[in-house]
Enzyme design. Structure first.
Site, PDB file in Angstrom:
ATOM      1  N   HIS A   1      38.772  42.348  34.937  1.00  0.00           N
ATOM      2  CA  HIS A   1      40.188  42.057  34.738  1.00  0.00           C
ATOM      3  C   HIS A   1      40.402  40.625  34.241  1.00  0.00           C
ATOM      4  O   HIS A   1      40.901  39.772  34.975  1.00  0.00           O
ATOM      5  CB  HIS A   1      40.919  42.294  36.067  1.00  0.00           C
ATOM      6  CG  HIS A   1      42.402  42.105  36.017  1.00  0.00           C
ATOM      7  ND1 HIS A   1      43.149  42.222  34.865  1.00  0.00           N
ATOM      8  CD2 HIS A   1      43.304  41.803  37.012  1.00  0.00           C
ATOM      9  CE1 HIS A   1      44.423  42.005  35.143  1.00  0.00           C
ATOM     10  NE2 HIS A   1      44.541  41.748  36.427  1.00  0.00           N
TER      11      HIS A   1
ATOM     12  N   ILE B   1      37.111  38.970  38.979  1.00  0.00           N
ATOM     13  CA  ILE B   1      37.540  37.751  38.278  1.00  0.00           C
ATOM     14  C   ILE B   1      36.620  37.624  37.069  1.00  0.00           C
ATOM     15  O   ILE B   1      35.427  37.351  37.210  1.00  0.00           O
ATOM     16  CB  ILE B   1      37.458  36.535  39.216  1.00  0.00           C
ATOM     17  CG1 ILE B   1      38.489  36.700  40.351  1.00  0.00           C
ATOM     18  CG2 ILE B   1      37.687  35.241  38.455  1.00  0.00           C
ATOM     19  CD1 ILE B   1      38.387  35.662  41.446  1.00  0.00           C
TER      20      ILE B   1
ATOM     21  N   CYS C   1      39.046  45.562  45.409  1.00  0.00           N
ATOM     22  CA  CYS C   1      39.584  44.483  44.575  1.00  0.00           C
ATOM     23  C   CYS C   1      38.940  44.465  43.193  1.00  0.00           C
ATOM     24  O   CYS C   1      37.730  44.672  43.064  1.00  0.00           O
ATOM     25  CB  CYS C   1      39.342  43.135  45.238  1.00  0.00           C
ATOM     26  SG  CYS C   1      40.020  43.006  46.890  1.00  0.00           S
ATOM     27  N   SER C   2      39.757  44.151  42.182  1.00  0.00           N
ATOM     28  CA  SER C   2      39.225  43.988  40.834  1.00  0.00           C
ATOM     29  C   SER C   2      38.468  42.672  40.747  1.00  0.00           C
ATOM     30  O   SER C   2      38.421  41.899  41.702  1.00  0.00           O
ATOM     31  CB  SER C   2      40.351  44.049  39.802  1.00  0.00           C
ATOM     32  OG  SER C   2      41.302  43.034  40.070  1.00  0.00           O
TER      33      SER C   2
ATOM     34  N   LYS D   1      38.609  47.447  38.114  1.00  0.00           N
ATOM     35  CA  LYS D   1      37.700  47.398  39.249  1.00  0.00           C
ATOM     36  C   LYS D   1      36.256  47.120  38.850  1.00  0.00           C
ATOM     37  O   LYS D   1      35.582  46.313  39.457  1.00  0.00           O
ATOM     38  CB  LYS D   1      37.729  48.752  39.961  1.00  0.00           C
ATOM     39  CG  LYS D   1      38.561  48.878  41.184  1.00  0.00           C
ATOM     40  CD  LYS D   1      38.088  47.979  42.306  1.00  0.00           C
ATOM     41  CE  LYS D   1      36.690  48.314  42.738  1.00  0.00           C
ATOM     42  NZ  LYS D   1      35.826  47.162  42.811  1.00  0.00           N
TER      43      LYS D   1
ATOM     44  N   CYS E   1      49.639  39.482  34.581  1.00  0.00           N
ATOM     45  CA  CYS E   1      48.576  40.440  34.253  1.00  0.00           C
ATOM     46  C   CYS E   1      49.010  41.485  33.225  1.00  0.00           C
ATOM     47  O   CYS E   1      48.191  42.257  32.737  1.00  0.00           O
ATOM     48  CB  CYS E   1      48.088  41.132  35.516  1.00  0.00           C
ATOM     49  SG  CYS E   1      47.651  39.978  36.820  1.00  0.00           S
TER      50      CYS E   1
END
Lengths: 388, 139
Positions: free
Chosen positions: A333, A210, A207-208, A329, A84
Site C-alpha cells: 500500500h 508500509i 494490516c496492510s 495486504k 489513501c
C-alpha cells in the site's frame, strides 16, 4: 458535452521496501512499459501526480520532479492529494479534464516512498490524518481507527476474528502469485489468526504494508483511443463520497457511509448493478476494511459479508473475486500508488494478462475499484468496462 | 492581569491553542467537561466546536452533566504512533452517553478485556506538572 474516456495503457513498479530507488526512479519504472508500448512523451498532453504524503521523503512539489524525470517537463502537470484515495482522486481529476476536452491524452502517475522512516514514525505521520485536536492526542493510529470499526462489527454481528484471518489468507494466497507484490508469501490460517497484536482486535496480518512503489495509467478521449490500443478499458462509472471527519461522529461503525454513497453514484452512472461486476479491487488497508467493502459495494447485505468469506466467493472462481493481486495486504500500500495500481490490475485482468493463470479471472467485462482515504473521509469508486 | 496557565489536551500535545479552546481547557482543568451549543439553532457538539456545523453561528460552552456512558467501541493500541510509544499498550474507547453524545478517550483502569456495551464513568486526569489535562473513561 462529456466525452467518453478509456484507460489505454498502464505500468507498474515492483512494490516493496525499495531502498534501491527514490520516488523518481519508481516513477520511471512505472512509465517504462508504457513508453515501450510506443506511448512516448510527445503523445501525452499533460499529467497528474498522485502523491499522498510528502512528509515521508520531504520532497515538496513532487509533480515537477516526476514530470521532469520522465521527460514530461514541458507538459502541464499537477499534484492531487486526498490521503489513501489519492490514486483514484487523481484519475478522477484527469478524467474530468479529458472528458471536458481540455486534453486528449493524460498520464496518471501514482507513487509513494514510505520506508525512509521507521514504522513508528510512519504510524505517527499517518495518525496525523486524524483530527489533530481531538483524536491525535489520544494516539489513535491508522490501524486503531479500523480496529474501532472491527470491535463494533464483531460485537454487533457476533463475528469471530477467524473471518478476518481468512481474508488475510486469501490476500496472501494471491499475493504469492504476483511478482510485483511487496510480501509475496502464503500464510496459514493459524498464523494469520494468532499473529502478534497491533491494535486489538487487529493483529499483524490484518494490516496492510508500509510500501514503496509506483503505478501509472494513460487515459485517452474516445476519438483518440484507437491510436493507442484496440483493447480500451472504458471508464463507465465514477462515484465519490465522503464521511464525517471524527470517527466517533459516524452513525454506524459497521459501514463507511461515504463508500456506500460513492458506490451508489458509480453504479448509477454506469447503469449497472452489483451483480454485474465480475471482479473488484477493494481498499483492504485492513482486513475489516475489505469485509465492510463487500457490504458497502453491494456484494452482500449488511452483516452478511462473512458469508462471502466462508464460501470463498471472493476467490477467482467465486461469485465476486476480490483483490486477486494480493490487495493492499500482500501486494502493498504505497499510498499514492494504490488507486492507480487497482486500475492497472483491472486492466490487466480484463486483457487476460495476469502473470500466472492461477490468479487470472475469467471473462471480466466489468471491474470495480473501491479506494478509501483515511478511515472513510474520502472514497472513490470506479466502474470499468471492457471495450472489445 | 494574571498570566494564563499553559494547558494542553490529552497525552500528546496539539499546540494550536485558540482563545475558544483555551477557555474550554480551563473548564477541563476544573474537571468540567464542556460541550458547545449553537446560539441560533441549538445544535450541540462534543467535542465542542466554535462554529455551528449547520449555520456557522458562534457556539457557547455548556457543561455536560452526564457522568455515565456505555462503551460503543474500543481498540487496544499495542503498536502506537511514535509520540505515544512510551504509553503502549493503551485502550482508546468511544463512550456513548444516554443523551447520544459520544466522547473518545482512554480507559485507564481496566483489569480485564473491554466489552462493547460495558458501563463507563467519566473521569479526569492531569500530568504531574499540571500542564496536560484530559478526560478519561473509567470502568
Amino acid at each position: 458535452m462529456v466525452r467518453r474516456v478509456a484507460v489505454v495503457a498502464g505500468g507498474h513498479s515492483k512494490f516493496g521496501k525499495r531502498y534501491d530507488a527514490t520516488m523518481r526512479e519508481l516513477c520511471a519504472e512505472a512509465y517504462k512499459p508504457i513508453y515501450d508500448e510506443g506511448i512516448t512523451q510527445d503523445r501525452i498532453d499533460a499529467s497528474v501526480l498522485s502523491y499522498a504524503a510528502s512528509q515521508f521523503t520531504g520532497q515538496g512539489a513532487g509533480s515537477a520532479l516526476m514530470a521532469d524525470y520522465i521527460g514530461l517537463q514541458e507538459k502541464p502537470h499537477l499534484r492531487v492529494e486526498s490521503a489513501c484515495t489519492t490514486g483514484t482522486a487523481s484519475l478522477r481529476a484527469a478524467w474530468g479534464m479529458v472528458a471536458a476536452g481540455l486534453y486528449d491524452v493524460m498520464l496518471v502517475m501514482g507513487v509513494e516512498q514510505m520506508n525512509r522512516v521507521s514504522s513508528a514514525t510512519a504510524t505517527e505521520y499517518m495518525s496525523r490524518a486524524g483530527d489533530m485536536r481531538w483524536e491525535y492526542p489520544y494516539g489513535i493510529s491508522f490501524p486503531a481507527f479500523y480496529a474501532l470499526m472491527a470491535s463494533r462489527y464483531m460485537s454487533e454481528y457476533n463475528m469471530p476474528h477467524d473471518i478476518l484471518a481468512k481474508i488475510a489468507v486469501k490476500s496472501h494466497f494471491y499475493g504469492a502469485q504476483n511478482p510485483k507484490a511487496h510480501l509475496p508469501k502464503e500464510i496459514p490460517f493459524e498464523e494469520a489468526n494468532n499473529a502478534i497484536p497491533i491494535c486489538r482486535p487487529l493483529n499483524l496480518y490484518d494490516c496492510s504494508l508500509i510500501t514503496d512503489g509506483a503505478a501509472a495509467v494513460v487515459i485517452a478521449a474516445e476519438d483518440r483511443v484507437k491510436e493507442f490500443t484496440d483493447r480500451p478499458m472504458w471508464i463507465k462509472g465514477i462515484g465519490a463520497g465522503a464521511s464525517e471527519n471524527m470517527i466517533q461522529d459516524r452513525p454506524s461503525l459497521t459501514t463507511i457511509p461515504g463508500a456506500k454513497r460513492a458506490a451508489k453514484a458509480a453504479y448509477k452512472m454506469a447503469g449497472i448493478e452489483p451483480k454485474d461486476i465480475n471482479m473488484a479491487q477493494v481498499h483492504d488497508c485492513f482486513t475489516i476494511a475489505e469485509l465492510i467493502a463487500y457490504e458497502d459495494c453491494g456484494f452482500a447485505e449488511p452483516g452478511k459479508g462473512p458469508e462471502i468469506v466462508e464460501n470463498k466467493e471472493n476467490y477467482i472462481d467465486g461469485r465476486i473475486p476480490v483483490n486477486c493481486d494480493g490487495g493492499l495486504k500482500s501486494k502493498g500500500h504505497p499510498l499514492g500508488a494504490t488507486g492507480v495500481s487497482m486500475t492497472y490490475e483491472i486492466m490487466k485482468q480484463m486483457r487476460g494478462e495476469a502473470e500466472k493463470s492461477s490468479r487470472q479471472i475469467k471473462d471480466v467485462k466489468y471491474g470495480l475499484a473501491h479506494n478509501v482515504g483515511q478511515s472513510g473521509q474520502f472514497v472513490n469508486v470506479f466502474i470499468f468496462e471492457r471495450g472489445w | 492581569m494574571a498570566e494564563k496557565k499553559e494547558l494542553y489536551l490529552g497525552y500528546s500535545t496539539d499546540k494550536a491553542i485558540t482563545p475558544f479552546f483555551q477557555n474550554w481547557l480551563e473548564f477541563l482543568d476544573q474537571e468540567k467537561l464542556m460541550k458547545s451549543k449553537c446560539g441560533k439553532c441549538g445544535a450541540e457538539y462534543l467535542p465542542p466546536r466554535q462554529h455551528c456545523q449547520k449555520d456557522m453561528s458562534e457556539c457557547t460552552l455548556a457543561e455536560v452533566s452526564e457522568r455515565e456512558a456505555k462503551l460503543y467501541s474500543y481498540v487496544i493500541v499495542d503498536f502506537a504512533p511514535e509520540s505515544l510509544s512510551s504509553k503502549q499498550p493503551y485502550v482508546v474507547a468511544i463512550g456513548e452517553f444516554p443523551s447520544g453524545l459520544r466522547l473518545t478517550a482512554h480507559i485507564t483502569n481496566l483489569t480485564s478485556m473491554p466489552e462493547v456495551g460495558m458501563k463507563l464513568k467519566l473521569g479526569f486526569d492531569k500530568s504531574p506538572d499540571g500542564k496536560m489535562v484530559t478526560y478519561r473513561w473509567l470502568v
